[in-house]
Design an enzyme around this catalytic site. Sequence first.
Site, PDB file in Angstrom:
ATOM      1  N   SER A  18      90.023  20.923 -19.078  1.00 47.74           N
ATOM      2  CA  SER A  18      90.137  20.536 -17.823  1.00 47.74           C
ATOM      3  C   SER A  18      91.691  21.082 -17.580  1.00 47.74           C
ATOM      4  O   SER A  18      92.106  22.217 -17.689  1.00 47.74           O
ATOM      5  CB  SER A  18      89.959  19.283 -17.808  1.00 47.74           C
ATOM      6  OG  SER A  18      90.154  18.658 -16.501  1.00 47.74           O
ATOM      7  N   HIS A  45      86.673  22.352 -16.312  1.00 45.12           N
ATOM      8  CA  HIS A  45      86.695  21.330 -15.011  1.00 45.12           C
ATOM      9  C   HIS A  45      87.556  22.271 -13.820  1.00 45.12           C
ATOM     10  O   HIS A  45      88.803  22.532 -14.136  1.00 45.12           O
ATOM     11  CB  HIS A  45      87.403  20.034 -15.143  1.00 45.12           C
ATOM     12  CG  HIS A  45      86.776  19.185 -16.115  1.00 45.12           C
ATOM     13  ND1 HIS A  45      87.192  18.033 -16.435  1.00 45.12           N
ATOM     14  CD2 HIS A  45      85.549  19.219 -16.627  1.00 45.12           C
ATOM     15  CE1 HIS A  45      86.573  17.247 -17.439  1.00 45.12           C
ATOM     16  NE2 HIS A  45      85.115  18.260 -17.593  1.00 45.12           N
ATOM     17  N   ASP A 137      86.567  13.212 -21.326  1.00 44.96           N
ATOM     18  CA  ASP A 137      85.390  14.161 -21.620  1.00 44.96           C
ATOM     19  C   ASP A 137      85.670  14.935 -22.768  1.00 44.96           C
ATOM     20  O   ASP A 137      86.496  15.613 -23.053  1.00 44.96           O
ATOM     21  CB  ASP A 137      85.538  14.895 -20.343  1.00 44.96           C
ATOM     22  CG  ASP A 137      84.160  15.706 -20.133  1.00 44.96           C
ATOM     23  OD1 ASP A 137      83.078  15.170 -20.722  1.00 44.96           O
ATOM     24  OD2 ASP A 137      83.874  16.781 -19.289  1.00 44.96           O
TER      25      ASP A 137
END
Length: 335
Positions: A18, A45, A137
């Site tokens: 991310s 992400h 995540d």
Amino acid sequence: MSRELSRKRRNIIVIGGSAGSLEPLRRILTDLTPDLDAAIFITQHMGSRHATKLHEILGTDSGLPVLPAEDGGRICEGEVRIAQPDQHLVLDSETVHLTRGPRENQARPAIDPLFRTAAAHHQARVIAVLLSGYLSDGVAGLSAVQKCGGLTIVQDPDAALVRDMPQNALHHVAPDFTGDAGRIAELLNQLAGQHTADPGPVPETILAEARMALGRGLSIPAEDRMGKRSPFACPSCNGNLWEIDDEILRYRCHVGHAYTADALSEAQAGRLDEALWAALRGLRERTELLRRLAREGREAGRGSSVQGFETSAHEIEAQAAVLENFILTRAREQD
């Protein structure tokens, strides 16, 4: 040139990142050998405006072809496939799938569905890598890879621009390896292609969540088998959340939205902000309507109702001022 996969070797590499993961990803792909015996899948992400160019950015210095993932494409060694904007990248035994399933940890694409489906369908053949990013995540996905016999690698938090995801992984999952981007590339070059043991049984919970990621098996009875009903509502759809307590505390609703506890907290905070601003708007609109009614009553000579309207407008305006002060104070404390 892409190659068919052997089912006896470590040849499925899944990478998730991310915020702060772009540069480590570039370094890893640059340092991988061009004849690497693995298929590589990456979920990062990123805002959709940039994600459509991600394969070009990552492919600049890579000796392997870096391509957008395609729904229905076969899994082949010797190529890198990148998740696409607003679609989860998930795998079955032979095929790549892009789905617009429910968000996980407020993200689509999310890392956990990629890791979990790879683990369910490829077991010990999987090497999972988790890089820089906020919240957690990928942590549950790493756990799934481990439970299915795969290997896990986590970026050293001290080498990560944003340490949350690597730090959470170290806290909840004991990864097989840690290191900076250069070390991760070395490990992948060493580990890819190694022979694996015969696969053992895949835990039913992992199979169930993999089916959900592929758009199958979503139901209230399925959630009841995975966890217990919690007192919390899903911030995305307002449905009931089930609590799944394994290596990391997680929540799922029966339509498929999923959260780790910290992601749920952040999502709840966002919904609370929306609700507070909506309440403030409602109070101000109510104040204005009452004042209009007071003006109309005064013009029509209905003095008995005017006082009541004006009093109510004054009280609600004071309530709105208190609420606005609370919202602004709360926002400053969160900065």
